[in-house]
Design a protein around this motif. Structure first.
Motif, PDB file in Angstrom:
ATOM      1  N   SER A   1       0.844  -1.009   0.111  1.00 10.48           N
ATOM      2  CA  SER A   1       0.059   0.120   0.190  1.00 10.48           C
ATOM      3  C   SER A   1       1.011   1.219   0.075  1.00 10.48           C
ATOM      4  O   SER A   1       1.119   1.803   0.911  1.00 10.48           O
ATOM      5  N   TYR A   2       1.173   1.660  -1.142  1.00 13.56           N
ATOM      6  CA  TYR A   2       2.167   2.854  -1.091  1.00 13.56           C
ATOM      7  C   TYR A   2       1.379   3.989  -0.940  1.00 13.56           C
ATOM      8  O   TYR A   2       1.610   5.081  -0.376  1.00 13.56           O
ATOM      9  N   ARG A   3      -0.344   4.013  -1.374  1.00 15.76           N
ATOM     10  CA  ARG A   3      -0.889   5.087  -0.673  1.00 15.76           C
ATOM     11  C   ARG A   3      -0.951   5.291   0.537  1.00 15.76           C
ATOM     12  O   ARG A   3      -0.685   6.494   1.021  1.00 15.76           O
ATOM     13  N   SER A   4      -0.926   4.229   1.355  1.00 17.40           N
ATOM     14  CA  SER A   4      -0.728   4.498   2.804  1.00 17.40           C
ATOM     15  C   SER A   4       0.825   5.032   3.433  1.00 17.40           C
ATOM     16  O   SER A   4       0.610   6.044   4.098  1.00 17.40           O
ATOM     17  N   HIS A   5       1.722   4.488   2.820  1.00 12.22           N
ATOM     18  CA  HIS A   5       2.979   5.084   3.108  1.00 12.22           C
ATOM     19  C   HIS A   5       3.164   6.773   2.556  1.00 12.22           C
ATOM     20  O   HIS A   5       3.818   7.495   3.478  1.00 12.22           O
TER      21      HIS A   5
END
Length: 456
Positions: free
Chosen positions: A226-230
């Motif tokens: 989850s790059y969005r979360s990062h």
């Protein structure tokens, strides 16, 4: 992000602290009046060349919005530009780079929620067929650089775009390249709000893991699930994060007001325009000392606007927003409200869920949140084991909560069926991003274009 309500209404100047607390207090509802509001975003692309369409071009974002009038939606304008559509199913609005969002109506049960999602997706797909556009259910653009993406004509977005690089390295990625699913839920009292907030915040990393769906950046695996979360970890530390004060004794509306007063401002809306107030203090505004509006004090609408500019994992306005999930396809849009309603709308389930996480230290909560973007369900949890182990327990609780609600459709089915997508994930231990990566490294042969076959 929010679409401002520009309808005429009483808009008193804020003179007392009670007026700052009022929006949260006004959100209290009896259990019979609790509702479910689901928001989801999707990426929009031109089928001929898979580029992100601009606002004004033929068949672009404006034309997509206006085509929805065929289904009864009515336009909302800002500065002479259509920036949203309103209808019986809520609001269809624009994210900064043209991601299309449905902010659904507050509904009584998950059957209605998923039917609303289905109506919306059917409508936009019909529009897409006419205009040559498609819609992609991912947490982040898999192949687009920032420079590939347009900006939508909303005043608040221009202010945010200019401010983001001052406070973090990835804020522009958040604005331009990401998509999410969110769920808005009610509470009956301050104590009920606090328990739901704490439980939701502690378990938000689990939701992030279950919905992890953003493993690609500019055509290649990015090392995250989850790059969005990062991205949120390096967007703006003043308005994001796990909020340690929520877990402290005495947390309630007053403490939330204090937090929001410490969140720097973005803008003030006056006479149809957004005035740049990025980085300024709402406390100064209350004292009439805001440099961009000297001598003026805020109105209730100014406070409502400001409440929409914090971006923690859970956010309080006159309801609670669960904000941890990546965007995804139809089945997972329906699964997120099922997950949270099962946990938070039945008291026995809520107590059981809180019991699982109440003894974690703040350091342990932060460690889990930081591990999940890369490891998802393989992230270690306090006390030993993996997040997958916790996920199995939590899914049982969510299922029991939905069963206890006993909200049936016309066929006599309860709401537990909406959890089936997540049941499969915890059964296999493989989150959506891992499935995509397996395909990328396998049958796709490293061809990221193949991801477009998994459109809505």
């Amino acid at each position: 992000m929010s679409t401002r309500d520009t309808s005429e209404r009483d808009d008193p100047i804020i003179e007392t602290r009670d007026q700052l607390v009022a929006p949260m207090q006004a959100g209290e509802k009896s259990k019979a009046d609790w509702r479910i509001g689901t928001e989801h975003e999707k990426l929009v692309y031109k089928r001929e060349d898979r580029r992100a369409p601009s606002y004004d071009e033929p068949g672009g974002i404006r034309d997509i919005l206006m085509a929805l009038t065929e289904f009864g939606w009515e336009p909302v304008e800002e500065g002479g530009k259509v920036i949203a559509m309103r209808g019986s199913d809520g609001t269809v609005s624009l994210e900064p780079a043209g991601q299309l969002e449905l902010s659904g109506a507050p509904l009584e049960n998950l059957h209605e929620t998923c039917a609303e999602t289905g109506r919306h997706l059917t409508q936009v797909k019909a529009v897409g067929e006419k205009l040559g556009v498609g819609f992609l259910g991912l947490g982040m653009w898999p192949d687009k650089a920032r420079s590939d993406l347009p900006m939508m004509p909303k005043g608040r977005y221009e202010i945010m775009k200019n401010h983001m690089p001052r406070v973090g390295n990835l804020g522009l990625d958040m604005m331009l390249r990401t998509c999410t699913i969110q769920v808005n839920l009610d509470y009956s009292s301050e104590a009920d709000m606090a328990q739901k907030f704490r439980t939701g915040l502690a378990l938000q990393p689990l939701a992030t893991a279950l919905f992890a769906n953003s493993p690609f950046t500019e055509g290649k695996p990015n090392g995250y699930l989850s790059y969005r979360s990062h991205i949120w970890s390096d967007t703006d530390p003043h308005r994001t994060g796990m909020l340690p004060f929520v877990f402290e004794d005495g947390f309630g509306y007053e403490r939330w007001v204090d937090y929001m007063l410490d969140v720097p401002m973005y803008f003030v809306f006056r006479e149809g325009k957004y005035i740049d107030a990025a980085g300024l203090s709402f406390r100064d505004f209350l004292d009439g000392n805001l440099s961009v509006l000297p001598g003026e004090k805020p109105t209730q609408s100014d406070w409502w606007d400001h409440l929409s500019t914090a971006f923690p994992e859970v956010r309080l306005k006159s309801f609670l927003e669960m904000r941890g999930a990546d965007g995804g396809p139809w089945s997972r849009i329906c699964a997120l409200p099922a997950f949270w309603v099962g946990l938070l709308y039945d008291q026995t389930a809520l107590d059981a869920a809180w019991d699982l996480v109440k003894d974690w230290t703040m350091e342990e909560r932060e460690d889990l949140r930081n591990a999940v973007p890369k490891l998802a369900l393989d992230a270690p949890i306090p006390g030993g084991g993996k997040l997958l182990d916790l996920g199995r327990e939590v899914m049982k609780i969510a299922r029991s909560g939905l069963s206890a609600r006993a909200r049936l459709n016309s066929s006599g089915d309860n709401e537990t069926g909406f959890l089936e997508t997540l049941d499969e994930i915890v059964k296999t231990g493989k989150v959506p991003a891992q499935v995509l990566l397996d395909r990328y490294h396998g049958e796709w042969g490293g061809d990221i274009d193949r991801v477009y076959k998994y459109s809505f």
